[in-house]
Design an enzyme around this catalytic site. Structure first.
Site, mmCIF file in Angstrom:
data_model
loop_
_atom_site.group_PDB
_atom_site.id
_atom_site.type_symbol
_atom_site.label_atom_id
_atom_site.label_comp_id
_atom_site.label_asym_id
_atom_site.label_seq_id
_atom_site.Cartn_x
_atom_site.Cartn_y
_atom_site.Cartn_z
ATOM 1 N N CYS A 245 13.704 11.317 6.461
ATOM 2 C CA CYS A 245 13.599 10.789 7.828
ATOM 3 C C CYS A 245 14.880 11.035 8.621
ATOM 4 O O CYS A 245 14.843 11.267 9.818
ATOM 5 C CB CYS A 245 13.261 9.302 7.803
ATOM 6 N N LYS B 253 0.865 -1.185 0.000
ATOM 7 C CA LYS B 253 0.000 0.000 0.000
ATOM 8 C C LYS B 253 0.893 1.223 0.000
ATOM 9 O O LYS B 253 1.424 1.623 1.033
ATOM 10 C CB LYS B 253 -0.940 0.040 1.207
ATOM 11 N N GLU C 130 9.234 16.273 15.081
ATOM 12 C CA GLU C 130 9.649 16.126 13.677
ATOM 13 C C GLU C 130 8.805 17.052 12.813
ATOM 14 O O GLU C 130 7.569 17.008 12.866
ATOM 15 C CB GLU C 130 9.455 14.676 13.212
ATOM 16 N N GLU D 161 9.806 1.342 10.567
ATOM 17 C CA GLU D 161 10.841 2.357 10.293
ATOM 18 C C GLU D 161 10.106 3.679 10.416
ATOM 19 O O GLU D 161 9.330 4.025 9.531
ATOM 20 C CB GLU D 161 11.411 2.228 8.866
HETATM 21 P P1 NAD Z 1 2.440 8.439 7.581
HETATM 22 O O1 NAD Z 1 2.698 7.665 8.818
HETATM 23 O O2 NAD Z 1 1.430 9.501 7.585
HETATM 24 O O3 NAD Z 1 2.007 7.433 6.403
HETATM 25 C C1 NAD Z 1 2.810 6.331 6.046
HETATM 26 C C2 NAD Z 1 1.921 5.276 5.424
HETATM 27 O O4 NAD Z 1 1.018 4.798 6.414
HETATM 28 C C3 NAD Z 1 1.065 5.786 4.264
HETATM 29 O O5 NAD Z 1 0.990 4.810 3.265
HETATM 30 C C4 NAD Z 1 -0.274 5.995 4.933
HETATM 31 O O6 NAD Z 1 -1.369 5.903 4.046
HETATM 32 C C5 NAD Z 1 -0.291 4.838 5.927
HETATM 33 N N1 NAD Z 1 -1.235 5.004 7.043
HETATM 34 C C6 NAD Z 1 -1.663 6.164 7.609
HETATM 35 N N2 NAD Z 1 -2.540 5.905 8.587
HETATM 36 C C7 NAD Z 1 -2.676 4.562 8.661
HETATM 37 C C8 NAD Z 1 -3.447 3.678 9.455
HETATM 38 N N3 NAD Z 1 -4.274 4.140 10.396
HETATM 39 N N4 NAD Z 1 -3.317 2.354 9.254
HETATM 40 C C9 NAD Z 1 -2.483 1.872 8.315
HETATM 41 N N5 NAD Z 1 -1.745 2.658 7.500
HETATM 42 C C10 NAD Z 1 -1.829 3.983 7.667
HETATM 43 O O7 NAD Z 1 3.867 8.974 7.114
HETATM 44 P P2 NAD Z 1 4.201 9.845 5.822
HETATM 45 O O8 NAD Z 1 3.735 11.218 6.041
HETATM 46 O O9 NAD Z 1 3.786 9.126 4.590
HETATM 47 O O10 NAD Z 1 5.811 9.806 5.827
HETATM 48 C C11 NAD Z 1 6.570 10.643 6.615
HETATM 49 C C12 NAD Z 1 7.085 9.909 7.827
HETATM 50 O O11 NAD Z 1 7.816 8.757 7.425
HETATM 51 C C13 NAD Z 1 8.071 10.738 8.631
HETATM 52 O O12 NAD Z 1 7.774 10.590 9.997
HETATM 53 C C14 NAD Z 1 9.426 10.130 8.290
HETATM 54 O O13 NAD Z 1 10.396 10.327 9.271
HETATM 55 C C15 NAD Z 1 9.062 8.700 8.127
HETATM 56 N N6 NAD Z 1 10.071 7.968 7.352
HETATM 57 C C16 NAD Z 1 10.868 7.079 8.016
HETATM 58 C C17 NAD Z 1 11.857 6.386 7.325
HETATM 59 C C18 NAD Z 1 12.752 5.393 8.032
HETATM 60 O O14 NAD Z 1 13.406 4.607 7.362
HETATM 61 N N7 NAD Z 1 12.785 5.380 9.354
HETATM 62 C C19 NAD Z 1 12.027 6.609 5.956
HETATM 63 C C20 NAD Z 1 11.178 7.513 5.307
HETATM 64 C C21 NAD Z 1 10.199 8.191 6.019
#
Ligand code: NAD
Length: 495
Positions: free
Chosen positions: A300, A189, A399, A265
């Site tokens: 991130c 997804k 963040e 992650e």
């Molecule tokens: P997000 O958590 O909003 O969304 C990530 C994914 O989760 C999306 O596909 C979203 O649709 C899904 N999602 C959202 N709510 C959900 C739920 N209730 N149940 C299941 N899935 C759900 O994050 P984002 O805004 O897409 O990305 C930014 C974040 O990702 C930042 O916090 C960044 O630090 C982190 N990030 C971490 C890494 C790492 O390797 N640690 C790498 C890249 C990004």
């Protein structure tokens, strides 16, 4: 590198896959819903993409499970799986420019970064992981000699991968390559904010010979498709990259359903410590600027907190401000552009909110500032440096995921370590020092999954990527990532 005019031409000629990809074919969502995918550079509609939910999840999971149990992929000889995955990597390479454009249009990352980092990293991730499949051995335990105990690494079953939008193609590849390599079936997804490259990637997997149903892509929202996957009783592993907030929800969903393995992650607020014995202040300043302004700070591992030692603060700050000027915003299809737009209006508002909160709490604006937004002209933020910051301020603790840098001061090594560790996150950290003993001493004490000394952001397929504390529990990349997608089994044989 192609010219701006050439990239613009190519972007006009591109077509988008906008349906869900289930069992080797594109299909609309079961309930016929769609959501708009918007180009953040000009706010134009790119595509109306299938919006999947529990109905699509049920079909895709049942099918992925049946495919897994058929053994068509899960039992295929590793060398044969490797061949197909290498062909997939070749196809991604053959469509290099198309992938670069897809993510640039979908989330605003500069094309030069796509060409230099995201696409080559993705190809390498598939190749390196494919090459590792037939090098995974089991063990024989040192038991009594009248028995033989075999320890093997079995594919787990159905993996759900849920990914973010900031490195759409690359984050997807870090999940798909090891999960598929080890013989699992996968439902991906992708983020609703940048789903387009994942759909094209799945199509190429089929072209490379991946059996139908091994990889399925369900675009959709988190609270619909994502939640349905996380709660599903036939999903065996959840591999997630995204925010710490959602990571916590996924752990709950696993507890409420079948105790599926959950690999997280999550977010970061990485510290960057500049000691006064750093031997090249200008290099430290330039790298520190890259560590917060590249990809608009939507990284991130962005080093969003600088701790600079008192004696060099003014010299460092002046070099840092100069380095920030290189981050020219513009159309990300222009290879000269260093900073594209934020992914959407919500992310731009978040940036504005934290800049305002920093100023309200008494910090000083050194460069940049609140965005000047004009409707229809894209979600552009400014590279922003804020000084006189300290750990009590909200924008130093939370963040932001944007180009906003907090600069704080310290006097002693112990103080720097304490300040750096005073965070709920523990993803990356950087240290600048010419003193080798200090480099080792400080890196040992930093509570962080990754530490960079006199550099930032280094990484390749051989080295694991991930964090500690609220930054997550898993590791992407390297041979260690394969462990997330297998379960250990023992077989006892009495001789
Ligand atoms: P997000 O958590 O909003 O969304 C990530 C994914 O989760 C999306 O596909 C979203 O649709 C899904 N999602 C959202 N709510 C959900 C739920 N209730 N149940 C299941 N899935 C759900 O994050 P984002 O805004 O897409 O990305 C930014 C974040 O990702 C930042 O916090 C960044 O630090 C982190 N990030 C971490 C890494 C790492 O390797 N640690 C790498 C890249 C990004």
């Amino acid at each position: 590198m192609k010219s701006y005019a050439e990239w613009k031409q190519l972007s006009h000629d591109i077509s988008f896959r906008d349906k869900a990809y289930i069992n080797g074919r594109f299909q609309p969502s079961q309930r016929g819903q769609t959501f708009p995918s918007i180009n953040p550079t000009n706010e134009a509609l790119l595509a109306n993409v299938a919006s999947c939910d529990d109905a699509d999840v049920d079909i895709a999971v049942a099918n992925a499970k049946a495919v897994f149990e058929s053994g068509v992929w899960s039992q295929m000889a590793p060398a044969k799986r490797k061949e197909i995955m290498l062909r997939w990597a070749d196809l991604i390479e053959a469509h290099h420019d198309e992938f670069a454009i897809l993510d640039t249009l979908d989330m605003g990352k500069s094309i030069s970064e796509m060409v230099a980092v995201d696409v080559p990293d993705t190809i390498d991730c598939f190749r390196w992981t494919a090459e590792s499949i037939d090098k995974v051995y089991g063990d024989i335990a040192p038991t009594n000699k009248d028995v033989l105990a075999l320890i093997t690494h079995e594919p787990v079953g159905v993996v759900a991968a849920i990914t973010p939008w900031n490195y759409p193609l690359m984050m997807v590849s870090w999940k798909l390559a090891p999960a598929i390599a080890m013989g699992n079936s996968v439902i991906l997804k992708p983020s609703e904010k940048a789903p387009l490259s994942a759909l094209r990637l799945a199509e190429l997997a089929s072209e490379a010979g991946l059996p139908d149903g091994v990889l399925n892509v369900l675009p959709g929202f988190g609270h619909t498709a994502g939640k349905a996957l996380a709660l599903h009783m036939d999903v065996d592993v959840l591999a997630f990259t995204g925010s710490t907030r959602v990571a916590g929800m996924l752990m709950e969903y696993a507890g409420q359903s079948n105790l599926k393995k959950v690999w997280l992650e999550a977010g970061g607020k990485s510290p960057n410590i500049i000691f006064d014995d750093c031997d090249d202040i200008v290099k430290a300043a330039r790298t520190s600027a890259a560590a917060i302004f590249s990809n608009q700070g939507e990284v991130c591992i962005a080093c969003s907190r600088i701790y600079v030692q008192k004696g060099i603060k003014e010299a460092f700050l002046s070099a840092l401000k100069e380095a920030a000027q290189a981050y020219r915003t513009g159309d990300p299809l222009d290879p000269e552009t260093r900073m594209g737009p934020m992914v959407d209006a919500a992310q731009l508002n978040t940036v504005a909110h934290y800049i305002q909160s920093a100023l309200d709490q008494g910090a000083t604006l050194a460069t940049g500032g609140l965005p000047d937004y004009t409707e229809g002209k894209g979600f552009y933020a400014k590279p922003t440096i804020i000084t006189d910051a300290d750990n009590s301020m909200t924008f130093v603790q939370e963040e932001i995921f944007g180009p906003v840098l907090a600069v704080c001061e310290f006097e002693t090594e112990g103080e720097a370590i304490a300040l750096a560790n005073d965070s709920r996150y523990g993803l990356g950290a950087a240290i600048w020092t010419a003193n080798l003993s200090r480099a080792h001493r400080v890196s040992r004490q930093l509570k962080s999954g990754m530490v960079w000394v006199n550099t930032w952001g280094e990484g390749d397929s051989t080295v694991p990527f991930g964090g500690v504390k609220a930054s997550g529990n898993g590791r992407d990349k390297s041979i260690h990532s394969l462990e997330k997608y297998t379960s250990m089994k023992n077989v006892w044989i009495r001789i």
